[in-house]
Write a protein that holds these residues in place. Structure first.
Motif, PDB file in Angstrom:
ATOM      1  N   HIS A 432      -7.527  37.841 -18.351  1.00  0.00           N
ATOM      2  CA  HIS A 432      -6.354  38.691 -18.481  1.00  0.00           C
ATOM      3  C   HIS A 432      -6.372  39.384 -19.843  1.00  0.00           C
ATOM      4  O   HIS A 432      -6.955  38.879 -20.803  1.00  0.00           O
ATOM      5  N   GLU A 433      -5.707  40.534 -19.913  1.00  0.00           N
ATOM      6  CA  GLU A 433      -5.666  41.283 -21.178  1.00  0.00           C
ATOM      7  C   GLU A 433      -5.007  40.463 -22.286  1.00  0.00           C
ATOM      8  O   GLU A 433      -5.385  40.578 -23.455  1.00  0.00           O
ATOM      9  N   SER A 434      -4.001  39.652 -21.937  1.00  0.00           N
ATOM     10  CA  SER A 434      -3.339  38.834 -22.956  1.00  0.00           C
ATOM     11  C   SER A 434      -4.316  37.839 -23.576  1.00  0.00           C
ATOM     12  O   SER A 434      -4.242  37.547 -24.770  1.00  0.00           O
ATOM     13  N   THR A 435      -5.248  37.332 -22.770  1.00  0.00           N
ATOM     14  CA  THR A 435      -6.253  36.412 -23.315  1.00  0.00           C
ATOM     15  C   THR A 435      -7.183  37.139 -24.280  1.00  0.00           C
ATOM     16  O   THR A 435      -7.520  36.625 -25.350  1.00  0.00           O
ATOM     17  N   ILE A 436      -7.603  38.344 -23.925  1.00  0.00           N
ATOM     18  CA  ILE A 436      -8.464  39.136 -24.814  1.00  0.00           C
ATOM     19  C   ILE A 436      -7.731  39.459 -26.107  1.00  0.00           C
ATOM     20  O   ILE A 436      -8.308  39.426 -27.196  1.00  0.00           O
ATOM     21  N   SER A 437      -6.441  39.728 -26.001  1.00  0.00           N
ATOM     22  CA  SER A 437      -5.651  40.022 -27.200  1.00  0.00           C
ATOM     23  C   SER A 437      -5.590  38.807 -28.119  1.00  0.00           C
ATOM     24  O   SER A 437      -5.701  38.938 -29.343  1.00  0.00           O
ATOM     25  N   ARG A 438      -5.409  37.622 -27.540  1.00  0.00           N
ATOM     26  CA  ARG A 438      -5.381  36.405 -28.368  1.00  0.00           C
ATOM     27  C   ARG A 438      -6.733  36.162 -29.035  1.00  0.00           C
ATOM     28  O   ARG A 438      -6.801  35.763 -30.193  1.00  0.00           O
ATOM     29  N   VAL A 439      -7.796  36.382 -28.285  1.00  0.00           N
ATOM     30  CA  VAL A 439      -9.137  36.116 -28.823  1.00  0.00           C
ATOM     31  C   VAL A 439      -9.460  37.045 -29.977  1.00  0.00           C
ATOM     32  O   VAL A 439     -10.084  36.647 -30.966  1.00  0.00           O
ATOM     33  N   THR A 440      -9.044  38.297 -29.892  1.00  0.00           N
ATOM     34  CA  THR A 440      -9.430  39.288 -30.890  1.00  0.00           C
ATOM     35  C   THR A 440      -8.490  39.339 -32.087  1.00  0.00           C
ATOM     36  O   THR A 440      -8.718  40.122 -33.006  1.00  0.00           O
ATOM     37  N   THR A 441      -7.454  38.526 -32.099  1.00  0.00           N
ATOM     38  CA  THR A 441      -6.513  38.506 -33.217  1.00  0.00           C
ATOM     39  C   THR A 441      -6.927  37.439 -34.220  1.00  0.00           C
ATOM     40  O   THR A 441      -7.098  36.264 -33.862  1.00  0.00           O
ATOM     41  N   ALA A 442      -7.088  37.853 -35.481  1.00  0.00           N
ATOM     42  CA  ALA A 442      -7.438  36.945 -36.592  1.00  0.00           C
ATOM     43  C   ALA A 442      -8.772  36.248 -36.362  1.00  0.00           C
ATOM     44  O   ALA A 442      -8.998  35.154 -36.870  1.00  0.00           O
ATOM     45  N   LYS A 443      -9.663  36.862 -35.598  1.00  0.00           N
ATOM     46  CA  LYS A 443     -11.035  36.368 -35.439  1.00  0.00           C
ATOM     47  C   LYS A 443     -11.957  37.448 -36.006  1.00  0.00           C
ATOM     48  O   LYS A 443     -11.743  38.646 -35.760  1.00  0.00           O
ATOM     49  N   TYR A 444     -12.995  37.049 -36.717  1.00  0.00           N
ATOM     50  CA  TYR A 444     -13.822  38.002 -37.447  1.00  0.00           C
ATOM     51  C   TYR A 444     -15.279  37.878 -37.040  1.00  0.00           C
ATOM     52  O   TYR A 444     -15.754  36.805 -36.663  1.00  0.00           O
ATOM     53  N   MET A 445     -15.970  39.014 -37.137  1.00  0.00           N
ATOM     54  CA  MET A 445     -17.373  39.099 -36.763  1.00  0.00           C
ATOM     55  C   MET A 445     -18.180  39.654 -37.934  1.00  0.00           C
ATOM     56  O   MET A 445     -17.834  40.699 -38.501  1.00  0.00           O
ATOM     57  N   ALA A 446     -19.229  38.946 -38.316  1.00  0.00           N
ATOM     58  CA  ALA A 446     -20.122  39.404 -39.376  1.00  0.00           C
ATOM     59  C   ALA A 446     -21.220  40.254 -38.754  1.00  0.00           C
ATOM     60  O   ALA A 446     -21.956  39.795 -37.877  1.00  0.00           O
ATOM     61  N   THR A 447     -21.309  41.509 -39.200  1.00  0.00           N
ATOM     62  CA  THR A 447     -22.271  42.463 -38.655  1.00  0.00           C
ATOM     63  C   THR A 447     -23.173  42.972 -39.776  1.00  0.00           C
ATOM     64  O   THR A 447     -22.907  42.735 -40.958  1.00  0.00           O
ATOM     65  N   PRO A 448     -24.238  43.690 -39.446  1.00  0.00           N
ATOM     66  CA  PRO A 448     -25.078  44.285 -40.504  1.00  0.00           C
ATOM     67  C   PRO A 448     -24.328  45.269 -41.383  1.00  0.00           C
ATOM     68  O   PRO A 448     -24.797  45.604 -42.475  1.00  0.00           O
ATOM     69  N   PHE A 449     -23.147  45.750 -40.945  1.00  0.00           N
ATOM     70  CA  PHE A 449     -22.384  46.727 -41.720  1.00  0.00           C
ATOM     71  C   PHE A 449     -21.156  46.102 -42.378  1.00  0.00           C
ATOM     72  O   PHE A 449     -20.316  46.820 -42.922  1.00  0.00           O
ATOM     73  N   GLY A 450     -21.038  44.785 -42.327  1.00  0.00           N
ATOM     74  CA  GLY A 450     -19.907  44.111 -42.949  1.00  0.00           C
ATOM     75  C   GLY A 450     -19.201  43.204 -41.959  1.00  0.00           C
ATOM     76  O   GLY A 450     -19.603  43.068 -40.798  1.00  0.00           O
ATOM     77  N   THR A 451     -18.123  42.587 -42.419  1.00  0.00           N
ATOM     78  CA  THR A 451     -17.331  41.684 -41.602  1.00  0.00           C
ATOM     79  C   THR A 451     -16.073  42.393 -41.137  1.00  0.00           C
ATOM     80  O   THR A 451     -15.333  42.955 -41.946  1.00  0.00           O
ATOM     81  N   PHE A 452     -15.820  42.361 -39.834  1.00  0.00           N
ATOM     82  CA  PHE A 452     -14.692  43.069 -39.249  1.00  0.00           C
ATOM     83  C   PHE A 452     -13.931  42.137 -38.319  1.00  0.00           C
ATOM     84  O   PHE A 452     -14.503  41.224 -37.721  1.00  0.00           O
ATOM     85  N   GLU A 453     -12.622  42.402 -38.194  1.00  0.00           N
ATOM     86  CA  GLU A 453     -11.838  41.703 -37.187  1.00  0.00           C
ATOM     87  C   GLU A 453     -12.254  42.219 -35.813  1.00  0.00           C
ATOM     88  O   GLU A 453     -12.624  43.391 -35.650  1.00  0.00           O
ATOM     89  N   LEU A 454     -12.184  41.360 -34.826  1.00  0.00           N
ATOM     90  CA  LEU A 454     -12.606  41.763 -33.485  1.00  0.00           C
ATOM     91  C   LEU A 454     -11.780  42.940 -32.965  1.00  0.00           C
ATOM     92  O   LEU A 454     -12.273  43.757 -32.182  1.00  0.00           O
TER      93      LEU A 454
END
Length: 531
Positions: A432-454
């Protein structure tokens, strides 16, 4: 009123304690999860931190791609409703049993109904090591403690006053003024108001206090950093200019320029803010050339002397997901990326084997109620470990889908970001979209271009001439690129940037450009123009 019996068929959703905990853990940040784990370790004796790698649960990431049924989606969505109390299982507590080992009477952690204990409770582990502070040096100090070792403005000023030979009254007045400064180093309240806070008995005592404060203010404004103790911006800039004028090695041209700058600071500040050179020249401040040079000199001053002493809490972001490029022998092939969870943020939990074995060997007995309470605590520990593992599995699934959709970003940067909404990921993963919203809130991803929130990887789209869409993130990056390459003497206006975007095939109105520019904290063209 006639009474009668009737049958009615209805449907309702019941959020079990396990599902409530799973939803709550999913929306926690890394820091909040760490605190939750520590609290659970303190409360539940059957839960402990493990040191060895444990086997993963059978329902883990290997079966994570199984589509979620429509009923489960409805249950996920129901968690967003404000009145959870009406649709959840009621929980009650017994006032008679205050034992810390007794479970909540109304919460049933039996799960699927099985009460058999597994032969080996070590299987209830999570394959990750305990959270660390990522410091290679002193393990006793964490990053927050190191960030707070910076000296405050008040401490810096008090240390300077140690070398001053003052009377007891003047020293006390100086200490009082130092403690009255705001974070920027300004003295906001008038001296008379500060004196009245000490409750003088008569006007003579008030006058005496104001006199001591006036002497202390002069001493305060002579300390470092220059400009501290000023009552307003004009006085702060003037103090710094006067300090520069005291330099005996100044050239005549430099001294004249500083004197013009000092006269500008004595004029209304809005003239300086607007860079109204014509009006300043009319006021007799100086010639056109001198006024321009003086404004440039003022721009190099510090408007907030205490800014560098502000003890800003440094929120050190620890990524939940790591994206690492995979080396490919075929350079012509499209680059590939590996998505993996950060082991430093995954708690390694397991059920306490000794306690679980003791409970298994002493089944039944005289005190069956206490045995049932302990057994419930054991099941609670198992479900907590399961829910944590499921949390990280869901984060990994969503992150993998994001990387797959935004491959261009990981190859070329934010200019290649494509539009993406929560529904696209939700439909792909069967969540569900609400689950995706929870997952992407205050979770961060380290990428070759820096660290970003999901959430950074999601954005609306702007129409293009080709009929497609351009990501708003890419448009912001393009605006930033245009402004960084502009001429300092002729900065680009919002309307010009809008026309340049149209030349790139992106339909973006002037007001949208202004909104994106303000979001990037870029000043308008009139303030970016070099004198």
């Amino acid at each position: 009123m006639k009474q009668g019996l009737s049958l009615r068929v209805s449907q309702h959703l019941a959020l079990t304690p396990q599902l409530q905990q799973s939803i709550r853990l999913l929306q926690l940040s890394t820091l909040e999860l760490s605190q939750e784990v520590e609290q659970m370790l303190d409360e539940n004796p059957f839960l402990e931190l493990g040191e060895d790698h444990a086997e993963r649960e059978e329902f883990g990431i290997a079966q994570a791609d199984t589509p979620v049924s429509e009923g489960d989606k409805d249950v996920e969505f129901s968690a967003t409703m404000p009145d959870l109390g009406s649709s959840t299982v009621a929980s009650t507590s017994s006032d008679e049993d205050n034992s810390p080992l007794s479970g909540d009477e109304g919460i049933d952690w039996e799960g699927d109904g099985t009460t058999e204990m597994t032969p080996d409770d070590g299987e209830w582990g999570v394959e990750a090591k305990a959270s660390t502070n990522n410091l290679t040096g002193d393990e006793d100090k964490d990053a927050t403690e190191l960030a707070r070792t910076q000296e405050s403005l008040q401490a810096f000023l008090h240390r300077q006053t140690l070398g001053l030979r003052l009377s007891a009254e003047d020293a006390a007045a100086l200490r009082f003024l130092i403690e009255s400064l705001n974070d920027d180093g300004y003295l906001e309240e008038p001296l008379e108001d500060l004196a009245r806070t000490l409750n003088p008995q008569d006007e003579e005592q008030l006058y005496d206090l104001v006199h001591h404060f006036s002497v202390a203010l002069g001493l305060l404004q002579s300390l470092e950093p220059v400009g501290v103790g000023a009552r307003n911006l004009s006085e702060c800039l003037s103090l710094q200019l006067k300090a520069l004028l005291r330099n005996p090695d100044l050239e005549d041209e430099e001294r004249e320029q500083l004197e013009v700058a000092l006269r500008i600071c004595q004029q209304p500040m809005e003239l300086l803010a607007r860079r109204d050179i014509k009006r300043l020249v009319q006021l007799g401040v100086g010639s056109d050339a001198l006024v321009r040079e003086a404004i440039a000199q003022i721009a190099r001053l510090e408007p907030k002397p205490g800014r560098r002493f502000i003890d800003v809490e440094r929120n050190i972001v620890v990524p939940d997901v790591l994206v690492v490029p995979v080396t490919n022998a075929n350079k012509a092939a499209a680059p590939k990326f590996r998505v993996m969870l950060n082991p430093d943020v995954m708690p390694r939990l397991k059920v306490h084997d000794i306690y679980a074995n003791v409970l298994r060997n002493h089944r039944g007995g005289k005190d069956s109620a206490s045995h049932a309470a302990l057994q419930q605590r054991l099941q609670e520990a198992r479900w907590f470990i399961k829910n944590i593992q499921q949390r990280f599995d869901t984060i990994l699934r969503v992150s993998t889908a994001i990387v797959e959709r935004q491959k261009s970003f990981f190859t070329h940067g934010e200019l290649a970001m494509r539009p993406l909404v929560l529904r696209e990921i939700a439909d792909e993963l069967g969540l569900h979209e609400s689950t995706i919203s929870r997952v992407t809130t205050a979770k961060y991803m380290a990428t070759p271009f820096g660290t970003f929130e999901l959430k950074y990887f999601f954005g609306s789209g702007l129409g293009t001439e080709s009929g497609g869409n351009a990501s708003s993130t890419a448009v912001r990056a393009l605006i930033k690129q245009f402004i960084s390459a502009e001429s300092a003497k002729k900065p680009l206006s919002d309307n010009q940037i809008s026309e340049m975007l149209k030349e790139q095939g992106i339909e973006c109105a002037r007001r949208t450009v202004a909104k994106y520019r303000e979001g990037l904290k870029i000043a308008p063209a009139s303030l970016r123009k070099a004198l």
